[in-house]
Write a protein that holds these residues in place. Structure first.
Motif, PDB file in Angstrom:
ATOM      1  N   LEU A 102      -6.104  -2.832  -3.838  1.00 51.73           N
ATOM      2  CA  LEU A 102      -5.563  -3.644  -2.750  1.00 51.73           C
ATOM      3  C   LEU A 102      -4.962  -4.920  -3.324  1.00 51.73           C
ATOM      4  O   LEU A 102      -5.577  -5.602  -4.141  1.00 51.73           O
ATOM      5  CB  LEU A 102      -6.657  -4.007  -1.742  1.00 51.73           C
ATOM      6  N   ASN A 105      -3.191  -7.329   1.076  1.00 49.79           N
ATOM      7  CA  ASN A 105      -3.864  -6.175   1.682  1.00 49.79           C
ATOM      8  C   ASN A 105      -2.976  -4.940   1.730  1.00 49.79           C
ATOM      9  O   ASN A 105      -3.101  -4.103   2.618  1.00 49.79           O
ATOM     10  CB  ASN A 105      -4.364  -6.512   3.099  1.00 49.79           C
ATOM     11  N   GLU A 106      -2.096  -4.818   0.756  1.00 50.02           N
ATOM     12  CA  GLU A 106      -1.284  -3.612   0.647  1.00 50.02           C
ATOM     13  C   GLU A 106      -1.988  -2.657  -0.306  1.00 50.02           C
ATOM     14  O   GLU A 106      -2.449  -3.046  -1.379  1.00 50.02           O
ATOM     15  CB  GLU A 106       0.105  -3.953   0.121  1.00 50.02           C
ATOM     16  N   LEU A 107      -2.087  -1.390   0.088  1.00 48.35           N
ATOM     17  CA  LEU A 107      -2.774  -0.382  -0.710  1.00 48.35           C
ATOM     18  C   LEU A 107      -1.770   0.299  -1.641  1.00 48.35           C
ATOM     19  O   LEU A 107      -0.833   0.948  -1.187  1.00 48.35           O
ATOM     20  CB  LEU A 107      -3.438   0.654   0.196  1.00 48.35           C
ATOM     21  N   GLU A 158      -9.293   2.351   1.737  1.00 44.73           N
ATOM     22  CA  GLU A 158      -8.696   2.422   3.075  1.00 44.73           C
ATOM     23  C   GLU A 158      -9.619   1.801   4.109  1.00 44.73           C
ATOM     24  O   GLU A 158      -9.156   1.129   5.040  1.00 44.73           O
ATOM     25  CB  GLU A 158      -8.390   3.874   3.432  1.00 44.73           C
ATOM     26  N   GLN A 169      -9.398  -1.860   3.546  1.00 47.33           N
ATOM     27  CA  GLN A 169      -8.116  -2.320   4.077  1.00 47.33           C
ATOM     28  C   GLN A 169      -8.189  -2.456   5.595  1.00 47.33           C
ATOM     29  O   GLN A 169      -7.691  -3.436   6.165  1.00 47.33           O
ATOM     30  CB  GLN A 169      -7.013  -1.333   3.688  1.00 47.33           C
ATOM     31  N   LYS A 218     -10.214  -5.510   6.468  1.00 47.06           N
ATOM     32  CA  LYS A 218      -9.426  -6.730   6.258  1.00 47.06           C
ATOM     33  C   LYS A 218      -8.352  -6.882   7.326  1.00 47.06           C
ATOM     34  O   LYS A 218      -8.067  -7.990   7.785  1.00 47.06           O
ATOM     35  CB  LYS A 218      -8.798  -6.712   4.870  1.00 47.06           C
ATOM     36  N   ARG A 219      -7.749  -5.761   7.703  1.00 45.96           N
ATOM     37  CA  ARG A 219      -6.746  -5.824   8.776  1.00 45.96           C
ATOM     38  C   ARG A 219      -7.371  -6.287  10.083  1.00 45.96           C
ATOM     39  O   ARG A 219      -6.804  -7.110  10.798  1.00 45.96           O
ATOM     40  CB  ARG A 219      -6.109  -4.444   8.970  1.00 45.96           C
TER      41      ARG A 219
END
Length: 559
Positions: free
Chosen positions: A232, A236-238, A274, A277, A280-281
């Motif tokens: 990440l 917060n982009e995977l 995921e 993520q 966090k989102r």
């Protein structure tokens, strides 16, 4: 037993290890028969032909069209190459892959892997087999490039140097998995960033997405594992990238459910990231919502404070016109209205020692009723109109006893706000107003009975008409000075002064059975003449009073 003994195009001469291609050796029919004769007379150098896939003996046979070809001997054990379900192109691809196993590089890697496995702790002594062990099962047999037993597990290594057919890959993958054997594909050259068909087919057989090749930079057994690694970013982009690591056999993990071996579990790490993520989102979303809520609350507070200050200013200035602040209040959304009413607290009996409306009635008597009227008219401002003062006095009686001007206006606004008369209200009103106040009390009784309080103003507008229907409803003349049962005078008055409503009045009379009584009492036929005159003129009937009449007298069925 196999279904059909399919022809084969590739074989190995046991004696020499030479690989032959049938299409090349038996290109001409005559030459083919010569080979076949020599083979059977044992005069040819390849006394016995061996299937490269299963190691079983092959024969040279001919077809009805004199074509010479290779075929397994009768009653042979299952072999993938003789599977009649394979398409011709699949068989050709498969045979090419099998033939590639005889290259020098392929042989070099097989022996390096086998020799390096022998001293590895955990590898069972004598279990290592290089290109000489057949794994025979009821559904077929396979000869892996390298075989060993490691910590009680069966491992096979298959080396592939060129493009593989999917049929070839699946035949081995499914066979070994079915029988609880771990298959490790060893590649030699590949590009994880520009994956070809071979790499993709191998990768998607396993969710772990690991590629292996022999680490030839060291003498002991080690594999270079290329594996996909996810991470990440700060935003917060995977993302994923390929990494490689030289590993020992002990660093491999073995999964018994799918019978897969791997070093790094990409799918599990991806699932964990995921989930991180998502968390966090969600946290970021909640933080944004919190900030938006705080901003909204601040904006609401500023707006509500401004409205309250403007109301105070207008009240202090004894203003007559409150339309601008009324419009501003009407423009508030539900959240802002709730905040305004919480701030004002006019409907909270515990907020004020003296209910505000009682104080404003006193103020209205001395400085004018315009602020009180504004408050009562502004439907968005919540009020407790049914509450009473500490003395027990109701708001209705407070208005009646305190106001002279605008008294009726304020009382009607109370009814619009949902006020309900009490018996004490009626008694006090009668005592104060006497007989002169009977019409006023009756008007208030109508307002009190309304289901839809928005029709309060229609009561005043159609009061006499409502008294007509009330008289019919009660069965006695009410509100007119004709006497309780003077229905002729009552009807003459109604048809003469309310001709636009007579059709509904007549309907009510007939439903209440007063119609017959009226005709019996009409000795001089005065009403009959008026009725004939009305019928002759046939005036258009008005609809403007229908809502309030129907609300108060729903039992009359008006067609």
């Amino acid at each position: 037993m196999v279904k059909l003994n399919r022809s084969i195009n590739i074989a190995k001469i046991k004696e020499t290890g030479e690989v032959i291609i049938a299409d090349e050796c038996f290109k001409e029919a005559k030459e083919g028969f010569r080979y076949r004769k020599l083979f059977h007379e044992k005069e040819i150098s390849f006394e016995c032909l061996e299937c490269l896939e299963c190691g079983q003996d092959l024969n040279i046979s001919r077809s009805s069209l004199d074509r010479v070809y290779l075929r397994h001997k009768a009653n042979h054990e299952p072999c993938f190459l003789s599977d009649n379900e394979l398409e011709d192109y699949q068989l050709e691809e498969y045979e090419r892959a099998v033939a590639a196993k005889e290259s020098d590089r392929h042989k070099e890697l097989k022996w390096k892997i086998g020799n390096r496995l022998m001293p590895v702790p955990g590898v069972e002594s004598g279990s290592v087999a290089v290109d000489n062990k057949f794994i025979v099962k009821e559904d077929g047999r396979r000869k892996p490039d390298v075989y060993c037993r490691f910590k009680g597990k069966e491992l096979v290594f298959e080396i592939q140097l060129s493009e593989l057919s999917l049929a070839y890959i699946l035949s081995r993958h499914n066979f070994y998995r079915k029988h609880g054997i771990y298959l490790i594909w060893i590649l030699d050259t590949y590009d994880v960033k520009k994956q070809g068909t071979k790499e993709k087919d191998l990768k998607y057989l396993s969710s772990h997405q690991n590629f292996f090749k022999l680490d030839e930079s060291v003498q002991e057994f080690r594999l270079i594992c290329d594996y996909k690694f996810s991470f990440l970013t700060d935003d917060n982009e995977l993302l994923s990238k390929w990494l490689d690591k030289s590993i020992s056999l002990h660093q491999l993990k073995f999964e018994e459910v799918s019978w897969q071996s791997y070093y790094f579990d990409f799918s599990r790490q991806l699932a964990e990231l995921e989930e991180q993520q998502k968390i966090k989102r969600d946290e970021a979303r909640l933080e944004r919502e919190k900030k938006l809520l705080e901003q909204r609350e601040n904006n609401t507070k500023v707006k509500i404070t401004g409205i309250v200050q403007e109301i105070k200013r207008l009240k202090k200035a004894r203003a007559i016109d409150f339309s601008e602040v009324t419009n501003e209040i009407e423009g508030l959304d539900l959240h802002e209205l709730k905040a305004l009413n919480v701030y004002l607290g006019f409907n909270n009996p515990e907020r004020y020692k003296v209910p505000p409306l009682f104080s404003w009635v006193d103020e209205a008597a001395s400085i004018g009723p315009f602020f009180l009227i504004f408050i009562l008219r502004c439907a968005e401002i919540e009020l407790d109109v049914q509450g009473s003062a500490s003395s027990g006095e109701s708001l209705f009686t407070k208005v009646i006893s305190t106001l002279n001007t605008y008294r009726d206006t304020v009382v009607k606004l109370l009814f619009k706000r949902g006020y309900n008369l009490t018996e004490a209200d009626r008694e006090i009103y009668k005592a104060k107003m006497g007989i002169q106040g009977s019409d006023g009390l009756m008007s208030y009784e109508f307002c009190n009975r309304l289901t839809n309080r928005l029709l309060v103003d229609d009561v005043s507008k159609h009061f006499k008409l409502l008294l007509i229907f009330e008289s019919i409803h009660l069965g006695r003349v009410t509100g007119f000075h004709f006497g309780d049962d003077n229905w002729v005078a009552f009807a003459n008055n109604a048809i003469e002064y309310y001709p636009k409503y007579w059709a509904r009045i007549e309907s009510a009379l007939k439903q209440s059975e007063l119609w017959e009584t009226l005709h019996q009492k009409d000795k001089k036929k005065t009403f009959l003449k008026k009725l004939e005159s009305w019928e002759a003129s046939s005036p258009v009937q008005a609809e403007d009073a229908f809502d309030v009449v129907f609300d108060l007298f729903p039992h009359f069925c008006f067609g």
